[in-house]
Design a protein around this motif. Structure first.
Motif, short mmCIF file in Angstrom:
data_model
loop_
_atom_site.label_atom_id
_atom_site.label_comp_id
_atom_site.label_asym_id
_atom_site.label_seq_id
_atom_site.Cartn_x
_atom_site.Cartn_y
_atom_site.Cartn_z
N GLU A 417 1.15 -1.39 0.05
CA GLU A 417 0.01 -0.09 -0.02
C GLU A 417 0.74 1.13 -0.17
OE1 GLU A 417 -3.91 -1.12 2.72
OE2 GLU A 417 -1.98 -0.89 3.77
N SER A 418 0.14 2.19 -0.41
CA SER A 418 0.92 3.75 -0.22
C SER A 418 0.02 4.66 0.69
CB SER A 418 1.45 4.06 -1.56
OG SER A 418 0.33 4.50 -2.32
N GLU A 421 -1.83 8.41 -2.94
CA GLU A 421 -2.15 8.12 -4.21
C GLU A 421 -1.91 9.10 -5.21
OE1 GLU A 421 -2.11 6.05 -7.16
OE2 GLU A 421 -2.40 4.68 -5.35
N SER A 423 -0.86 8.39 -8.72
CA SER A 423 -0.94 8.08 -9.94
C SER A 423 -2.07 8.61 -10.68
CB SER A 423 -1.17 6.43 -9.90
OG SER A 423 -2.30 6.09 -9.55
#
Length: 445
Positions: A417-418, A421, A423
């Motif tokens: 996970e991060s 987000e 992206s």
């Protein structure tokens, strides 16, 4: 009769102390780099889940069972809280479990102390510890270090002072809420783990800035809020003593914050939000053992001294070469030592149920002995045992993530996970008016 007001105060305070662990997760998470936010927070939440279970199974018995030589509680006396549930349920009339509140209220209150003590250690090993090994470490450490030390400091058994833990009950050390059991204990363990795991890649060469300072300040504020339960309920009464402990818990971190900011201003030319948050925590740490022993003016002095000392202490890691990532050693170990020892100077018999004066109020050197020896004993015990646990886990499970995982980011490597987000940013924009997604270029046009 059971005092419902006192019982409500203890249970409310237990909830406040429990809130401190998620608050610590925010505080540490914001201080860490963005690729390790979730891992940092997960270490606190992992401790919350694991220690709460172990506390019920055997931890309470180890810490508060009948004393075995002042070193540990009877380990089988309250396994699974056996006997406590029945005793509380059968209380009628003048029959009480402990004083004027159910034993389970005390069980709950002390459970939250055990949880946050383990969570505090995690800040020293940010960005480089395997989560699985951390969880195994937490279970071992709380069992062989925290539970016995909690017995040393917190186990009082009625008026029979020779039957409790050797620090609080037999020696008579003043430590109301855990300067030794919580902060010196966790700080020494943090130093040991920092030695075992070694330094992060780029330590001392690359900037390792906090990723979210508003989160740091929110975490610090919630820690301060929870700390009123941590300290003010530690006499287990809802009375005037709790009130002056509450006031001391207000003014000491305030003075510590001012002291830390002054150091930053004179040394660096700017007073920072990170410094304000760190100063608050340093003051809270220092007043924890002293909050029931000093006047409010004494609390201001304890806090101010701690703020200044800890502001300088956090820089020791660069001079000595150990990587205490989030300054657990500089704030909790040093702050705990400062607060515990300063009791010998600032304690006032007029302001405390302890009835002892420090050196500045005409007291003798005996209190300095009682405060210094246990502090050093807990430091040495915690450091040595933690070092052995850490080295054993390093040799068997491996404690540090791979170089590739560290470079990629520990959140991705350990949790898939991060925290943030990125992206989709700049790729597509959603139009609520048309309920259609349009490209960034179309939006700009």
């Amino acid at each position: 009769m059971v005092d419902t007001g006192t019982t409500a105060w203890i249970l409310t305070s237990a909830s406040l102390v429990l809130l401190m662990t998620p608050a610590l997760a925010m505080f540490y998470g914001g201080m860490n780099r963005h690729r390790g936010v979730l891992n940092m927070m997960m270490m606190s939440f992992g401790a919350l889940g694991l220690v709460s279970v172990l506390w019920v199974l055997y931890g309470y018995s180890f810490a508060f069972g009948d004393s075995v030589g002042g070193l540990i509680g009877n380990p089988v006396q309250y396994l699974g809280l056996d006997g406590i549930l029945q005793a509380d349920a059968e209380m009628t009339g003048d029959e009480v479990a402990v004083g004027t509140y159910p034993t389970l209220a005390f069980v709950a209150f002390q459970a939250a102390f055990a949880i946050i003590t383990v969570a505090l250690i995690s800040g020293a090993v940010a960005d480089r510890a395997k989560f699985s090994t951390w969880m195994v470490f937490s279970g071992i450490w709380v069992s062989v270090v925290y539970f016995p030390v909690a017995h040393w400091v917190f186990a009082f058994q009625g008026e029979e002072l020779d039957q409790g833990g050797w620090i609080g009950s037999r020696l008579g050390t003043i430590d109301l809420a855990g300067g030794t059991a919580v902060h010196i204990n966790a700080g020494a363990a943090a130093l040991a783990l920092a030695v075992v795991l070694g330094r992060r890649k780029g330590f001392g060469k690359e900037p390792m800035r906090p990723n979210n300072l508003p989160l740091v300040m929110l975490g610090a504020g919630l820690l301060w809020f929870g700390w009123f339960g941590f300290n003010a309920a530690s006499f287990l009464t809802a009375d005037g003593v709790a009130a002056y402990v509450w006031v001391n818990t207000l003014v000491a971190p305030g003075a510590a914050m001012l002291g830390w900011l002054l150091v930053e201003r004179l040394r660096d030319g700017a007073s920072t939000s990170l410094g304000a948050a760190s100063g608050v925590v340093a003051g809270l740490v220092a007043i924890t053992p002293a909050c029931g022993a000093v006047t409010p003016v004494g609390a201001i002095l304890v806090g101010a001294i701690a703020g200044v000392v800890c502001a300088f202490a956090v820089g020791l890691k660069y001079k000595l070469g150990y990587d205490d990532a989030l300054d657990v050693v500089g704030v909790h170990l040093v702050g705990g030592l400062v607060g515990t020892v300063l009791i010998a100077f600032f304690a006032s018999a007029e302001a405390t149920a302890y009835g002892q004066d420090g050196l500045l109020y005409g007291g003798g050197l005996d209190l300095l002995f009682k405060q210094t020896v246990p502090a050093l004993a807990v430091l040495a015990y915690s450091f040595v045992v933690t070092l052995l646990i850490g080295l054993a886990l390093k040799a068997t499970m491996g404690f540090r993530v791979s170089a590739e995982a560290e470079a990629e980011g520990i959140d991705s490597a350990e949790h898939a996970e991060s925290a943030y987000e990125f992206s989709g940013i700049g790729a597509r924009a959603f139009s609520p008016r048309t309920s259609e997604s349009t490209s960034k270029s179309e939006v700009s046009a």
